[in-house]
Design a protein around this motif. Structure first.
Motif, short mmCIF file in Angstrom:
data_model
loop_
_atom_site.label_atom_id
_atom_site.label_comp_id
_atom_site.label_asym_id
_atom_site.label_seq_id
_atom_site.Cartn_x
_atom_site.Cartn_y
_atom_site.Cartn_z
N UNK A 122 0.91 -1.15 0.12
CA UNK A 122 0.05 -0.06 -0.14
C UNK A 122 1.08 1.32 -0.07
N UNK A 123 1.03 1.94 -1.24
CA UNK A 123 1.88 2.96 -1.33
C UNK A 123 1.12 4.35 -1.11
N UNK A 124 1.60 5.07 0.05
CA UNK A 124 1.05 6.27 0.21
C UNK A 124 2.12 7.33 -0.27
N UNK A 125 1.71 8.61 0.13
CA UNK A 125 2.68 9.64 -0.28
C UNK A 125 3.91 9.74 0.34
N UNK A 126 4.07 9.46 1.66
CA UNK A 126 5.07 9.39 2.40
C UNK A 126 5.63 8.32 3.06
N UNK A 127 4.92 7.16 2.93
CA UNK A 127 5.11 5.90 3.50
C UNK A 127 4.46 4.76 2.90
N UNK A 147 11.41 1.81 9.81
CA UNK A 147 10.89 2.88 9.71
C UNK A 147 10.57 3.68 8.33
N UNK A 148 11.59 3.34 7.49
CA UNK A 148 11.82 3.85 6.14
C UNK A 148 12.01 2.74 5.09
N UNK A 149 11.68 1.76 5.31
CA UNK A 149 11.73 0.52 4.31
C UNK A 149 11.16 -0.84 4.59
N UNK A 150 10.77 -1.52 3.65
CA UNK A 150 10.47 -2.77 3.66
C UNK A 150 11.14 -3.44 2.94
N UNK A 151 11.66 -4.81 3.34
CA UNK A 151 12.15 -5.75 2.44
C UNK A 151 11.48 -7.22 2.43
N UNK A 152 11.39 -7.93 1.51
CA UNK A 152 10.82 -9.17 1.14
C UNK A 152 11.78 -9.77 0.40
N UNK A 168 12.60 6.88 2.38
CA UNK A 168 13.29 7.69 3.52
C UNK A 168 13.58 9.10 2.85
N UNK A 169 13.63 9.04 1.43
CA UNK A 169 14.02 10.66 0.86
C UNK A 169 13.00 10.84 -0.25
N UNK A 170 11.89 10.50 0.01
CA UNK A 170 10.90 10.86 -0.88
C UNK A 170 9.56 10.00 -1.04
N UNK A 171 8.64 9.95 -2.13
CA UNK A 171 7.67 8.89 -2.09
C UNK A 171 8.22 7.43 -2.28
N UNK A 172 7.31 6.70 -1.67
CA UNK A 172 7.53 5.06 -1.78
C UNK A 172 8.33 4.77 -3.38
N UNK A 173 9.17 3.83 -3.24
CA UNK A 173 9.61 3.58 -4.60
C UNK A 173 9.80 1.93 -4.46
N UNK A 174 9.79 0.98 -5.36
CA UNK A 174 9.82 -0.47 -5.35
C UNK A 174 10.89 -0.85 -6.06
N UNK A 175 11.92 -1.38 -5.84
CA UNK A 175 12.89 -2.09 -6.65
C UNK A 175 12.98 -3.62 -6.40
#
Length: 179
Positions: A122-127, A147-152, A168-175
């Protein structure tokens, strides 16, 4: 020599019978318990199109966000209501005319299919928050959250697939990385 071989064969048969009997007993007891692996239902392309075109609604597991109350001089009907013993106490369902809102600052729900499994954020604006992670057949899974990332991470033998969501430094992004 022959006597030693007979002893080894007898020990092997007795050990095999004991292990088989133990496994059968444990399997019989555990067969109907909650330890069965969870089953994920596959989503079809038609489901995703319908879901994207509809406004989000509250799910059975989410709670509506509390509404701020203002003190007033006249009591509202809900605050003056007394609980009747015949009426069950607890939350009431929202009326059909009022739209349901999900709890918290939810954003866009996106899923990521990988060779190792599927991850939904669930990607919000800041988290961001992890909605679900389901490993594929033959894959195991491990999740790390801060607090600033999730890794699966999905693992199968020497193969690894990592889905990393940072904000942590902007909107959520997924790699997604495979190694």
């Amino acid at each position: 020599m022959r006597r030693g071989l007979v002893h080894v064969l007898a020990w092997t048969l007795a050990t095999g019978a004991a292990v088989t009997l133990s496994w059968w007993g444990v399997h019989t007891v555990m067969a109907g318990t909650a330890y069965d692996p969870p089953r994920a239902l596959p989503l079809t392309a038609g489901d995703a199109k319908v879901r994207d075109s509809e406004p989000p609604t509250a799910s059975a597991t989410s709670r509506p966000a509390p509404t701020p109350t203002r003190p007033s001089s006249t009591p509202s009907p809900s605050s003056s209501r007394t609980t009747d013993s015949r009426e069950p106490a607890g939350p009431t369902a929202p009326s059909p005319s009022s739209p349901a809102t999900p709890a918290g600052p939810s954003g866009e729900v996106k899923s990521y299919d990988t060779d190792g499994g599927r991850v939904v954020f669930d990607l919000g604006r800041t988290s961001a928050s992890l909605v679900s992670a389901t490993p594929g057949a033959g894959w195991s899974m491990q999740v790390w959250k801060t607090e600033s990332w999730i890794r699966v991470e999905f693992a199968s033998g020497a193969d690894r697939v990592s889905v990393f969501c940072t904000w942590h430094d902007g909107p959520p992004r997924v790699e997604i990385g495979t190694y």
